[in-house]
Design an enzyme around this catalytic site. Sequence first.
Site, mmCIF file in Angstrom:
data_model
loop_
_atom_site.group_PDB
_atom_site.id
_atom_site.type_symbol
_atom_site.label_atom_id
_atom_site.label_comp_id
_atom_site.label_asym_id
_atom_site.label_seq_id
_atom_site.Cartn_x
_atom_site.Cartn_y
_atom_site.Cartn_z
ATOM 1 N N THR A 141 -0.324 8.416 67.525
ATOM 2 C CA THR A 141 -0.613 8.678 68.937
ATOM 3 C C THR A 141 -1.460 9.929 69.100
ATOM 4 O O THR A 141 -2.365 9.990 69.937
ATOM 5 C CB THR A 141 0.714 8.833 69.705
ATOM 6 N N GLY A 190 7.156 4.730 67.254
ATOM 7 C CA GLY A 190 8.595 4.497 67.104
ATOM 8 C C GLY A 190 9.409 5.189 68.190
ATOM 9 O O GLY A 190 9.039 6.258 68.666
ATOM 10 N N ILE A 246 11.158 11.559 64.670
ATOM 11 C CA ILE A 246 12.347 12.070 63.972
ATOM 12 C C ILE A 246 11.928 12.655 62.624
ATOM 13 O O ILE A 246 12.638 13.484 62.062
ATOM 14 C CB ILE A 246 13.416 10.967 63.752
ATOM 15 N N ASP A 247 10.766 12.237 62.116
ATOM 16 C CA ASP A 247 10.342 12.690 60.770
ATOM 17 C C ASP A 247 9.935 14.150 60.720
ATOM 18 O O ASP A 247 9.819 14.726 59.645
ATOM 19 C CB ASP A 247 9.141 11.864 60.290
ATOM 20 N N MET A 307 15.490 8.315 56.771
ATOM 21 C CA MET A 307 14.103 8.031 57.122
ATOM 22 C C MET A 307 13.195 9.201 56.739
ATOM 23 O O MET A 307 13.673 10.312 56.471
ATOM 24 C CB MET A 307 13.993 7.727 58.626
ATOM 25 N N TYR A 354 17.638 2.671 61.153
ATOM 26 C CA TYR A 354 17.343 2.941 62.571
ATOM 27 C C TYR A 354 18.483 3.638 63.302
ATOM 28 O O TYR A 354 18.289 4.111 64.425
ATOM 29 C CB TYR A 354 16.948 1.645 63.272
ATOM 30 N N ASN A 388 2.180 10.798 64.855
ATOM 31 C CA ASN A 388 0.845 11.101 64.305
ATOM 32 C C ASN A 388 -0.220 10.122 64.776
ATOM 33 O O ASN A 388 -1.326 10.533 65.149
ATOM 34 C CB ASN A 388 0.922 11.089 62.770
HETATM 35 O O1 F6P Z 1 8.067 7.601 62.128
HETATM 36 C C1 F6P Z 1 9.366 7.447 62.457
HETATM 37 C C2 F6P Z 1 9.947 6.294 61.701
HETATM 38 O O2 F6P Z 1 11.255 6.124 62.144
HETATM 39 C C3 F6P Z 1 9.920 6.474 60.200
HETATM 40 O O3 F6P Z 1 10.876 7.401 59.761
HETATM 41 C C4 F6P Z 1 10.178 5.069 59.772
HETATM 42 O O4 F6P Z 1 9.818 4.828 58.448
HETATM 43 C C5 F6P Z 1 9.270 4.314 60.736
HETATM 44 O O5 F6P Z 1 9.264 5.073 61.941
HETATM 45 C C6 F6P Z 1 9.752 2.896 61.012
HETATM 46 O O6 F6P Z 1 8.766 2.290 61.826
HETATM 47 P P1 F6P Z 1 9.107 0.976 62.695
HETATM 48 O O7 F6P Z 1 9.918 1.442 63.854
HETATM 49 O O8 F6P Z 1 7.758 0.458 63.115
HETATM 50 O O9 F6P Z 1 9.868 0.056 61.791
#
Ligand code: F6P
Length: 343
Positions: A118, A16, A139-140, A182, A268, A116
Site C-alpha cells: 500500500t 492484510g 503485524i509484521d 507470522m 491468522y 508495504n
Molecule cells: O503481512 C502480514 C501478513 O499477515 C504476513 O505476516 C502473512 O504472511 C501475510 O500477511 C498473509 O497474507 P494473506 O492474508 O494474504 O494470506
Amino acid sequence: MFNDNKMRIGILTSGGDCPGINATIRGVCKTAIHHYGMDVLGIHDGFLGLLTKDVEEITDKSLSGLLNMGGTFLGTSREKPFKKGGMTPDGIHKPTLIAENMKELGIDCLVCIGGNGTQKTAAKFAAMGVNIVSVPKTIDNDIWGTDISFGFDTAVSIATDAIDRLHSTASSHKRVMVIEVMGHKAGWIALYSGMAGGGDVILLPEIPFDINNITEAIQNRIHRGKTYSIIVVAEGIQTDGVKRPAAYIAEEIERATGIETRETVLGYIQRGGSPTPFDRNLSTRMGGHATELIADGMFGRMIALKGDEISSIPLSEVAGKLNLVTEAHDLVVQGRRMGICFG
Ligand code: F6P
C-alpha cells in the site's frame, strides 16, 4: 449529506487485516469531523472501492464501537492499481480512473491504511499529483521509516500467550515444541514473542541457520538436564533459498535427537481480535496526526512513530524498503549472551 465547501477525506484500508485498523479509522475520522469540521467518505475493500465508487458517508455513528474491534469495518483487498501496467480488462488505466473517481466523489485527500504494498501504491499516486497521506499497518512491523507499526504489539501479545501455553505440553511430555509465527521477510514477531515467551531457539528470516546447530543446541540442553525445549520460528525462515516451515524443523529435530517434537502454526490468530491498549492508542495517535497533515496541506507523506513522537516522512523515501531485524538488535545480543540459539 455532504457540504461542498468542507474539505472531504476519503479513507481506505488495503492489504492484510490487522488489529488496530478500526481504531486508526476512528482516530482519522473523529479528528476530521470534530476538530477540523471535515467530511469523511469510507471506501470499501481498499483500492477496489475507488475503481467502483463503492463508498459510504462516515458519521459519528459509524465510528461507535470501532476502538476495540479487530479487522476493518470498511473491508480490504490486495488490489494494486499500478500492477501489470494498471489496466482494467477493457483497457482503462486504473490509476487514472481512480483519480477521476476521486474527483467525482469530491475527495480532496485520500488516507490509505496499509502495509508495504500500500505504501508503494500511495507513493505512485502521490507522484501522479494525487493528494494522499498513508498510515503504516502490519503485524509484521516490516515497514521502513517507523519504529513500530500498529498491529505488531497485539500479534506479539497473542503469540507470547500461545508460547506460554505450549510450555505446559512441552514440560509435561518432555517434548520439543516448535511454534511458527507470522513474518515473511521480517522476524520481529518471532524475536519479540520468542524472547518474551522464553524461547530456547529463535529462528528469523534475517539470520541464516544450520539445522545441525539447532539439534546440537537441543542435545546440549538435555545434557544440562533440560527435559524440554521451546523453538520459535518465523514463517519466512529458509535455508539455501528454500522456505523451511515449522514441520520441517520439528521432523529434523525428532530425527536427529529422538525426542518427541511437535509443531504449532499460529497463523491468522495473530491478526485476529481486539487490539492491545498500546495498539489502540498508537492507532488513535497515528490516525489523528494523519488528519492534521491533511489540514496543514502536507500530502505525499506516511505517518511514523519515532521514539514516542508521531511524525511523518515522504512516501518517496519509504517505498521499496523494509524494516528488518539485525544482529545488533539488543534482544538478539542479550539473547545470545543468555545462551539462546539464533541458528
Ligand atoms: O503481512 C502480514 C501478513 O499477515 C504476513 O505476516 C502473512 O504472511 C501475510 O500477511 C498473509 O497474507 P494473506 O492474508 O494474504 O494470506
